[in-house]
Write an enzyme that holds these catalytic residues in place. Structure first.
Site, short mmCIF file in Angstrom:
data_model
loop_
_atom_site.label_atom_id
_atom_site.label_comp_id
_atom_site.label_asym_id
_atom_site.label_seq_id
_atom_site.Cartn_x
_atom_site.Cartn_y
_atom_site.Cartn_z
N GLU A 1 1.84 -6.11 13.97
CA GLU A 1 0.92 -6.33 15.09
C GLU A 1 0.40 -7.75 15.08
OE1 GLU A 1 -2.97 -4.20 14.80
OE2 GLU A 1 -2.07 -3.33 13.02
N ARG B 1 0.81 -1.22 0.00
CA ARG B 1 0.00 0.00 0.00
C ARG B 1 0.84 1.27 0.00
NH1 ARG B 1 -3.11 -3.53 3.27
NH2 ARG B 1 -2.19 -2.57 5.09
#
Length: 171
Positions: A93, A56
């Site tokens: 994460e 992205r």
């Protein structure tokens, strides 16, 4: 423009407990995308190079680099770049990964602006800053579409960070 209305939250993606911020609505709206690129480009003025991570970061970094007529440097996941590379292991994460940058594309003393979609834990951006600073590149700014509250990422990233959207916990 209120860019928040073009971001939706998808619960439990890519795994249980993660609140994924989906940018598909923003990318599918020409006006919102144009505004986003223009705002990021304003914040990136003065850079020698624009750097963005797979995938992205490519969506925002490449048009910002083109708008400013600056080189775009790709940072990719392990095994995706040909030739000699420099690698850095980092934590997400929801796991670990390895990022790579091709040797010889950046020069000591160049001022880099890193462009990405989201700042959460800061692991990806921290790895990119290590890859660049090990080669003598100066990090002049980090620009993200959105920054997520509650991850203390600024403690990991002692750089000038600009976010177009700030998302509070629970949003």
């Amino acid at each position: 423009m209120d860019l928040k209305k073009y971001i939706r939250t998808v619960d439990d993606f890519p795994q249980k407990g993660v609140k994924f911020k989906d940018i598909s609505l923003l990318l599918a709206n020409g006006q919102a995308l144009h505004y986003t690129i223009d705002e990021m480009a304003k914040l990136a003025e003065g850079a020698d190079i624009i750097v963005g991570p797979d995938a992205r970061g490519f969506l925002f970094g490449t048009p910002v680099a083109a708008k400013l007529s600056k080189p775009f440097i790709m940072v990719r996941k392990k095994g995706k770049l040909p030739g000699e590379v420099i690698s850095c292991d980092y934590g997400l994460e929801y796991g670990r990964n390895i990022l790579e940058i091709q040797k010889g594309l950046v020069k000591p003393g160049q001022k880099a602006v890193i462009v990405d979609d989201v700042l959460a834990t800061g692991g990806t951006l921290e790895a990119i800053t290590k890859l660049l600073t090990e080669q003598g590149v100066i990090i002049s700014r980090i620009i993200v579409l959105m920054e997520l509250d509650g991850f203390n990422s600024h403690e990991r990233l002692p750089y000038d960070i600009k976010s177009l959207i700030y998302i509070n916990k629970g949003e």
